[in-house]
Scaffold this active site. Structure first.
Site, short mmCIF file in Angstrom:
data_model
loop_
_atom_site.label_atom_id
_atom_site.label_comp_id
_atom_site.label_asym_id
_atom_site.label_seq_id
_atom_site.Cartn_x
_atom_site.Cartn_y
_atom_site.Cartn_z
CD GLU A 179 4.27 98.40 14.67
OE1 GLU A 179 3.28 97.84 15.12
OE2 GLU A 179 4.90 97.98 13.67
CG HIS A 252 2.35 97.76 19.93
ND1 HIS A 252 1.29 97.08 19.39
CD2 HIS A 252 3.12 98.14 18.89
CE1 HIS A 252 1.42 97.03 18.07
NE2 HIS A 252 2.52 97.66 17.75
CB CYS A 374 -5.04 96.72 20.80
SG CYS A 374 -3.70 96.11 21.80
O1 SUG Z 1 0.31 94.05 15.33
N1 SUG Z 1 -1.84 91.35 15.86
C1 SUG Z 1 -1.54 92.74 16.04
C2 SUG Z 1 -2.01 93.18 17.40
C3 SUG Z 1 -1.90 94.65 17.60
C4 SUG Z 1 -2.19 95.06 18.99
N2 SUG Z 1 -2.14 96.48 19.10
C5 SUG Z 1 -1.70 97.16 20.16
N3 SUG Z 1 -0.97 96.61 21.10
N4 SUG Z 1 -1.94 98.41 20.20
C6 SUG Z 1 -0.05 93.01 15.87
O2 SUG Z 1 0.74 92.16 16.30
C7 SUG Z 1 -2.05 89.29 14.58
C8 SUG Z 1 -2.76 88.90 13.31
C9 SUG Z 1 -2.74 87.44 13.09
O3 SUG Z 1 -1.89 86.74 13.62
O4 SUG Z 1 -3.61 86.96 12.30
C10 SUG Z 1 -1.76 90.78 14.64
O5 SUG Z 1 -1.48 91.39 13.64
#
Ligand code: SUG
Length: 450
Positions: A179, A252, A374
């Protein structure tokens, strides 16, 4: 010391929110995404919030750039699942038979650029070049769709082979689940100096099973990236996330720890054995970098895990200011929670390197589980490497004004799940992205432009 050494700078490369930003409830182990599933979104506000956040950094004198959104919905991805006919027929059938697939194919999740890649600065690598490995993001289909375009854009932005080495994404197999930089922290006396790199993983021999929330990063993936990047073994530390953290919604590491140069902010429940983990980090830092590493460990009693996750305190950006000191760019939610806000005041009043705190509103992204950190990929660049990268994506106040006007012109202020099937959304999005490539001087980078 340190902070005024400007032979290298940290570029914050933010993912720009795309026109189909919506709440699909797609994020596994991501409580905010689950909570806001199928709510009506506001793509225009989301994009403007991201731009306003970039403006805070630009105003602080920090190098800032944008990663363009990807084209969504990604119709070929739906074709691969057996939906046929012209583009409208494919999307209509998906909307009818499998709305979650359409939502996934329409997700603008590339906005969370911390998951785009892992980046090791030139000062840390064996060949003295900056290494990038795009994350395969195989834990979730909607995110795995980002990888090919992300890899292509990163190659375009950081093209000069004297400075940049691009690796292929890790194999698309569970054991290599990766990731990106969201599970990676670099610490160093200064951005320019050789540092140590922390790789955080959720599972080693087998993914977590049962009713627990899933872990997304494997140890094998982290080890492979460290090997590919030519990092010396004595400058790398692998840390395992705690079950308690993952179960509290820490999908994460950047939801529970943040570091910059010689400062690490971390929750005491972040790792399987946080005391041992931090001892290893300190020892590694002292042995290779010399000097003092400041570790600020937040106790469960001060800020419980669930409050840390709800406010995304640790998903703040911690950045070095050009004149010295550091700024913490935290989510507005942190100032709305008394314990966290008090902790921030205390941090500012203390003798840590943090000399400024800026709360930013990125609520549209927060509702999908993405905070300030993020939204950006950190790229530490020597000044010649900064000069060698694609200059069109670098932000200035004037460029941010242009981006804002572009969003105002092209983005809707309301998007419900049913709207994802609207053919005019695809036309509008293409028009917007086509204009954006001109704005960022990117040439033809989308397949619809070829
Ligand atoms: O991968 N949310 C992302 C958020 C990523 C956050 N990134 C970090 N922590 N670096 C994920 O869970 C949700 C999309 C939705 O539900 O429509 C989403 O993919």
């Amino acid at each position: 010391m340190g902070n005024n050494d400007i032979t290298a700078v940290e570029l914050n490369l933010d993912g720009l929110v795309g026109p189909t930003h919506h709440y699909g409830g797609l994020g596994v182990g991501n409580l905010a995404s689950q909570r806001h599933r199928h709510e009506v979104s506001n793509p225009r506000a989301a994009a403007l919030e991201g731009i306003a956040k970039m403006r805070v950094l630009v105003d602080l004198g920090i190098a800032q750039a944008v990663l363009p959104p990807q084209e969504r919905p990604l119709v070929p991805a739906l074709r691969n699942l057996g939906f046929t006919g012209d583009d409208t027929a494919v999307v209509t059938a998906a909307a009818r038979e499998a709305p979650d697939f359409l939502s996934a194919a329409a997700s603008t999740s590339s906005m969370w650029a911390a998951n785009a890649a892992t980046v090791s600065p030139a000062a840390d690598t064996a060949d003295g070049r900056l290494h990038l490995t795009p994350a395969n993001l195989i834990s979730q289909w909607h995110r795995s769709l980002e990888t090919p375009q992300t890899a292509a854009v990163l190659r375009q932005l950081f093209a000069a082979p004297d400075h940049f080495v691009h690796h292929a994404p890790l194999p698309a197999a569970l054991s290599f689940a990766d990731e990106g930089a969201a599970n990676h922290i670099r610490l160093a006396p200064t951005h320019a100096a050789a540092g140590i790199e922390l790789f955080v993983y959720g599972w080693d021999t087998a993914p977590r099973a049962g009713s627990q929330l899933p872990a997304r990063q494997s140890l094998t993936a982290s080890q492979t990236v460290a090997r590919l990047h030519g990092l010396s073994a004595d400058r790398v530390v692998f840390l395992r996330q705690s079950d308690a953290a993952i179960d509290a919604g820490v999908f994460h590491n950047d939801v529970i720890a943040v570091g910059n140069e010689n400062l690490l902010l971390v929750h005491e429940q972040a790792y399987a054995d946080t005391a041992a983990a931090l001892a290893a980090v300190r020892q590694c830092y002292q042995a290779t970098c010399g000097g003092e590493l400041t570790v600020i460990e937040v106790a469960e009693q001060e800020i419980p895990l669930d409050v840390a996750v709800a406010t995304y305190l640790f998903n703040s950006q911690l950045v070095t200011l050009p004149a010295g000191g550091m700024a913490l760019i935290c989510p507005a939610e942190c100032r709305e929670q008394p314990a966290v806000s008090g902790w921030l005041d205390h941090l500012l009043a203390g003798d840590s390197p943090v000399t400024a705190i800026h709360a930013v509103n990125v609520r549209q992204s927060m509702h999908n589980g993405g905070g300030p950190a993020c939204l950006r990929l950190r790229v530490v660049l020597s000044l010649p490497a900064l000069a060698a990268m694609h200059q069109g994506v670098l932000m200035t106040p004037a460029k941010l004004d242009q981006l804002e006007a572009w969003v105002q012109q092209h983005y809707r202020d309301r998007l419900a799940l049913a709207d994802l099937a609207d053919p005019s959304l695809r036309t509008e999005s293409r028009q917007a992205l086509d204009e954006l490539t001109a704005l960022l001087d990117l040439g033809c980078c989308y397949s619809f432009q070829q």
